[in-house]
Design a protein around this motif. Sequence first.
Motif, short mmCIF file in Angstrom:
data_model
loop_
_atom_site.label_atom_id
_atom_site.label_comp_id
_atom_site.label_asym_id
_atom_site.label_seq_id
_atom_site.Cartn_x
_atom_site.Cartn_y
_atom_site.Cartn_z
N GLU A 1 7.31 -2.12 23.60
CA GLU A 1 8.36 -2.73 22.79
C GLU A 1 9.30 -3.56 23.66
O GLU A 1 9.70 -4.65 23.28
N LEU B 1 8.05 -6.81 24.52
CA LEU B 1 8.01 -7.77 23.41
C LEU B 1 9.41 -8.24 22.98
O LEU B 1 9.56 -8.84 21.93
N VAL B 2 10.42 -7.91 23.80
CA VAL B 2 11.75 -8.47 23.53
C VAL B 2 11.88 -9.74 24.35
O VAL B 2 11.81 -9.72 25.57
N ILE B 3 12.00 -10.87 23.65
CA ILE B 3 12.00 -12.16 24.35
C ILE B 3 13.45 -12.60 24.62
O ILE B 3 14.25 -12.62 23.72
#
Lengths: 193, 69
Positions: free
Chosen positions: A188, A191-193
């Motif tokens: 997770e 997947l934090v941009i």
Amino acid sequence: MNKINNTIETNWSSKIMKLNPVQSMASLKNFSGIFFIAALFFLAAFIYKLFAIDPVIKHHFNLPISEIDILPLFTTNYFSFISIGIFEIFRLVCIALLFFFLMKFTGSIDLSDPFQNLQSKTFLNKVVACSIGFFIVDAIGTLHLNYVLEEIQPDLKIRLFHFEYLFIVYFLNVFAVIFNRGVDLKNEIDLVI
Amino acid sequence: MGLIINLDVMMAKRKISLNELSAKVDITIANLSVLKTGKAKAIRFSTLVAICLALDCQPGDILEYKKEQ
């Protein structure tokens, strides 16, 4: 002299302190081929003894895990003799699988970033599944063995549930939940941009 | 989730490629691709501001909420 002794002791204790249990377990996978071949020989010998028709070959027939001589059953209750033998084979296979997946798991862990490898997560899940399977097979096998033992050795009673396995299963399960959550969190965060 | 990322639409409107945007926003192409395909779990305000600055648009042009059925 005291100084030398102290230095030696310090060296040994520092070496022991530096030993990493996961790394040492992971190094076992280099010998896994030898373990596997030895286990196959052991299993083949057991299966041969179990299904050998001539009773002379079997001077005694001790079960590998339970260590109980079930040879008297060969003539009185052949079905029970074979079924207990097959259960014992199942138990051996379960232990072998458990050991195999445990080695694969420890081998796949990257100590610098343990939650990075999704493969480790799969192996840990397999270890947990195998240990639960082992506990169930072991309980059924021991139940059957207890029932049959009344014929040959009425005073001998075997513990039905080996709770130590259950404890291992529970411990592994808790570890698996934490580990899986760690892997999910890592994914997770990635997947934090 | 119901949130639609319209980054590819805005990129087409501004006629800007993924490489150019990556260089302007200072984000890797892989991460921009994750964002474009809607696989991202979250987006930082700083990233959103940088993208809006590069594409000269509002956050609402990139993000759109649609009710899930």
